[in-house]
Write a protein that holds these residues in place. Structure first.
Motif, PDB file in Angstrom:
ATOM      1  N   GLY A  54     -16.657 -35.052  -1.920  1.00 41.39           N
ATOM      2  CA  GLY A  54     -15.153 -34.002  -1.725  1.00 41.39           C
ATOM      3  C   GLY A  54     -14.939 -34.072  -3.405  1.00 41.39           C
ATOM      4  O   GLY A  54     -14.828 -33.479  -3.783  1.00 41.39           O
ATOM      5  N   VAL A  55     -14.462 -35.654  -3.265  1.00 36.33           N
ATOM      6  CA  VAL A  55     -14.246 -35.719  -5.005  1.00 36.33           C
ATOM      7  C   VAL A  55     -15.481 -35.554  -5.997  1.00 36.33           C
ATOM      8  O   VAL A  55     -15.156 -34.815  -7.304  1.00 36.33           O
ATOM      9  N   LYS A  56     -16.668 -35.541  -5.370  1.00 42.79           N
ATOM     10  CA  LYS A  56     -17.491 -35.397  -6.782  1.00 42.79           C
ATOM     11  C   LYS A  56     -17.591 -34.384  -6.709  1.00 42.79           C
ATOM     12  O   LYS A  56     -18.171 -33.338  -7.775  1.00 42.79           O
ATOM     13  N   ALA A  57     -17.407 -33.653  -5.542  1.00 40.12           N
ATOM     14  CA  ALA A  57     -17.296 -32.193  -5.449  1.00 40.12           C
ATOM     15  C   ALA A  57     -16.835 -31.164  -6.321  1.00 40.12           C
ATOM     16  O   ALA A  57     -16.500 -29.896  -6.292  1.00 40.12           O
ATOM     17  N   GLU A  59     -13.765 -30.723  -4.613  1.00 38.66           N
ATOM     18  CA  GLU A  59     -12.741 -30.172  -4.548  1.00 38.66           C
ATOM     19  C   GLU A  59     -10.974 -30.871  -3.911  1.00 38.66           C
ATOM     20  O   GLU A  59     -10.600 -30.413  -3.772  1.00 38.66           O
ATOM     21  N   PHE A  60     -10.980 -31.465  -5.593  1.00 33.51           N
ATOM     22  CA  PHE A  60      -9.283 -32.266  -5.108  1.00 33.51           C
ATOM     23  C   PHE A  60      -9.129 -32.015  -6.301  1.00 33.51           C
ATOM     24  O   PHE A  60      -7.976 -33.091  -6.480  1.00 33.51           O
ATOM     25  N   ASP A  61     -10.170 -31.122  -7.539  1.00 31.84           N
ATOM     26  CA  ASP A  61      -9.425 -31.134  -8.958  1.00 31.84           C
ATOM     27  C   ASP A  61      -8.087 -30.590  -8.970  1.00 31.84           C
ATOM     28  O   ASP A  61      -7.224 -30.925  -9.578  1.00 31.84           O
ATOM     29  N   HIS A  62      -7.636 -29.674  -8.193  1.00 27.71           N
ATOM     30  CA  HIS A  62      -6.308 -28.862  -8.237  1.00 27.71           C
ATOM     31  C   HIS A  62      -4.991 -30.131  -8.346  1.00 27.71           C
ATOM     32  O   HIS A  62      -4.026 -29.405  -8.827  1.00 27.71           O
ATOM     33  N   PHE A  63      -5.571 -31.355  -7.452  1.00 26.60           N
ATOM     34  CA  PHE A  63      -4.337 -32.142  -7.096  1.00 26.60           C
ATOM     35  C   PHE A  63      -3.941 -33.156  -8.763  1.00 26.60           C
ATOM     36  O   PHE A  63      -3.164 -33.440  -8.838  1.00 26.60           O
ATOM     37  N   VAL A  64      -4.998 -32.741  -9.423  1.00 28.55           N
ATOM     38  CA  VAL A  64      -4.684 -33.527 -11.053  1.00 28.55           C
ATOM     39  C   VAL A  64      -4.334 -32.872 -12.248  1.00 28.55           C
ATOM     40  O   VAL A  64      -4.522 -33.031 -13.311  1.00 28.55           O
ATOM     41  N   GLU A  65      -4.766 -31.092 -11.790  1.00 31.59           N
ATOM     42  CA  GLU A  65      -4.477 -30.045 -12.536  1.00 31.59           C
ATOM     43  C   GLU A  65      -3.047 -30.416 -13.687  1.00 31.59           C
ATOM     44  O   GLU A  65      -1.954 -30.726 -13.119  1.00 31.59           O
ATOM     45  N   GLY A  66      -2.950 -30.942 -14.498  1.00 35.38           N
ATOM     46  CA  GLY A  66      -2.178 -31.277 -15.728  1.00 35.38           C
ATOM     47  C   GLY A  66      -2.054 -32.518 -16.228  1.00 35.38           C
ATOM     48  O   GLY A  66      -1.271 -32.991 -17.100  1.00 35.38           O
ATOM     49  N   ILE A  67      -2.684 -33.950 -15.741  1.00 36.57           N
ATOM     50  CA  ILE A  67      -2.745 -35.169 -16.281  1.00 36.57           C
ATOM     51  C   ILE A  67      -3.546 -35.394 -16.765  1.00 36.57           C
ATOM     52  O   ILE A  67      -4.973 -35.509 -17.280  1.00 36.57           O
ATOM     53  N   ASP A  68      -3.280 -35.729 -17.873  1.00 35.57           N
ATOM     54  CA  ASP A  68      -4.385 -35.869 -19.060  1.00 35.57           C
ATOM     55  C   ASP A  68      -4.463 -38.010 -19.366  1.00 35.57           C
ATOM     56  O   ASP A  68      -4.189 -38.519 -18.349  1.00 35.57           O
ATOM     57  N   ASP A  69      -6.328 -37.839 -19.255  1.00 35.54           N
ATOM     58  CA  ASP A  69      -6.883 -38.935 -19.175  1.00 35.54           C
ATOM     59  C   ASP A  69      -6.048 -40.368 -20.234  1.00 35.54           C
ATOM     60  O   ASP A  69      -5.843 -39.607 -20.626  1.00 35.54           O
TER      61      ASP A  69
END
Length: 69
Positions: A54-57, A59-69
């Motif tokens: 799921g991470v690779k696909a 599916e969880f990107d919305h949890f890290v929106e707005g977080i800078d690397d």
């Protein structure tokens, strides 16, 4: 709890807080924070594999929106 080989979930040696993961011979995956090692979350290999896929696909990107690397 079985004898486990804990693997840091980071290569960044400057971090003071990070997750650690261990894969048990019993078919379970163990997850803990390095700063709180007595509290361990346990899941199955199958659930861990589904999470990683799921991470690779994305599916969880919305949890890290707005977080800078």
């Amino acid at each position: 709890m079985p004898e486990l080989n804990w693997i840091p979930a980071t290569d960044d040696e400057t971090l003071t807080e990070y997750l650690e993961i261990a894969f048990g011979d019993d078919g379970n995956v163990y997850i803990r924070e390095n700063i709180n090692p007595e509290k361990v979350v346990v899941t199955t290999d199958a659930k861990w594999d589904a999470f990683v896929l799921g991470v690779k696909a994305g599916e969880f990107d919305h949890f890290v929106e707005g977080i800078d690397d």
